[in-house]
Scaffold this active site. Sequence first.
Site, PDB file in Angstrom:
ATOM      1  N   LYS A 111       0.433  -1.373   0.128  1.00 52.97           N
ATOM      2  CA  LYS A 111       0.032  -0.133  -0.324  1.00 52.97           C
ATOM      3  C   LYS A 111       0.196   0.842  -0.474  1.00 52.97           C
ATOM      4  CE  LYS A 111      -4.472   0.676   0.398  1.00 52.97           C
ATOM      5  NZ  LYS A 111      -5.589  -0.766   0.355  1.00 52.97           N
TER       6      LYS A 111
HETATM    7  N1  GLU Z   1      -6.931  -0.280  -3.387  1.00 52.67           N
HETATM    8  C1  GLU Z   1      -8.024  -1.333  -3.709  1.00 52.67           C
HETATM    9  C2  GLU Z   1      -7.551  -2.455  -2.556  1.00 52.67           C
HETATM   10  O1  GLU Z   1      -7.836  -2.092  -0.885  1.00 52.67           O
HETATM   11  C3  GLU Z   1      -7.222  -2.089  -5.209  1.00 52.67           C
HETATM   12  C4  GLU Z   1      -5.778  -2.755  -4.560  1.00 52.67           C
HETATM   13  C5  GLU Z   1      -5.504  -3.085  -6.299  1.00 52.67           C
HETATM   14  O2  GLU Z   1      -6.590  -3.013  -7.087  1.00 52.67           O
HETATM   15  O3  GLU Z   1      -4.325  -3.300  -6.503  1.00 52.67           O
HETATM   16  O4  GLU Z   1      -8.313  -3.227  -2.645  1.00 52.67           O
END
Ligand code: GLU
Length: 418
Positions: A111
């Site tokens: 993240k």
């Molecule tokens: N931000 C989204 C999540 O928390 C998607 C992450 C992604 O598609 O890599 O799952």
Amino acid sequence: MPNPNEKKKESPTDTVNYFFDGAAEQLGLSEEICQTLIKPYREIIVEVPLRRNDGHLDLYTGYRVQHNGSRGPYKGGIRFHSTADLEDIRALAALMTWKTALADIPFGGAKGGVTCNALDLETNELERLTRIFTRKISLILGPQRDIPAPDMGTDAQVMAWMMDEYGKRYGHTPEIVTGKPIELGGSIGRNEATGHGTSIIIAEATIDFNLSFDKVVIHGFGNVGSHAALYLTQMGAKIIAISDYYGGIYNPNGLPIQQLFQYAVERRPLKDYRDADQISNQEILELECDILIPAAIGGVITEENANRIQASAIFEAANYPTTMSGEQVLADRGIPVFPDILVNAGGVIVSYFEWVQNIQQFKWDINRVNKEMKEMLVKAYKNVFEIHKNKGVSLRTAAFMVGVQRVAKATELRGYLT
Ligand code: GLU
């Protein structure tokens, strides 16, 4: 003087690690492997100086945390939000590891984010911020290393700028980010995937748990909440309350979701809608309902308000909306909580399809995307439900057990512990 009676505030990492511990205990994992699995692989902190349009310089801080890559390249969103600090990003990165493993897609977890309020920035400022941040973290990104995606405060346009900035240094690489605009190699179905996936999990669970969706409440009406509302309405659900950053609206007879969806698209505050009662973001969580869907920020269901929740079931479309002590109160009260790593996995599943399409240089149609997403989600749901039923553990523990076991196995097979 610190007050000894004052309880230490639970951090997001405390919550995620508590959920991990519950699963590790059930799986009988050794202390050694638990330590390896909990710790992030790499964390980088970068300075993001932004020359604002009025001429002054703002200094922001950006992060990318790569939690675990034993099952594949690191994967996870980029958040531009005032709450996005290292602690928050670290917990969210770990959640991505367990989410990609539960969905059984070949990625690890990561993240990233910049501590800022994206809503305060003009479009050209947001573009400059995105490009500076991308340059600074690009060293650790790569289509086989780490693939960002949208999250709170970012969208397809931000992903287009990230792809472009990365491409200046490394050549055209659409598979470096997912959640791009369709015109630039984004996947059809990705934008709505998280909310759509939420509705698929709810549809499955209503059968097994004998739930009704006559009264659905959605806390958060951004990309995830608004799409979940739309799909649930199509399934025949009645949405009685929704809210955004500024507050919520409530009508016990049901809200016109098609019409209100436009508010989310145009980023208009819901409080401008006059044909419903106004309700606060605290009150909406405590409404009597069949299904409560927290779809905004983390840590909104706590020890403090969990006792007042009057939902028959909670579906976590947001990441970690329930804190560990909130979870304990809900468990004591017998309210089932369908965990974030299952409920909102549709987004990263379609991100995986986007990455595959980019690598293959071949486009799938919407039927294929939706069919394959549904198959993966239903499989994950059934896996979780079986463990929950057979072992008598919470849905959360069951979901973490599936994810943690897969990552533990990959770690062992790679020889990381020898
Ligand atoms: N931000 C989204 C999540 O928390 C998607 C992450 C992604 O598609 O890599 O799952």
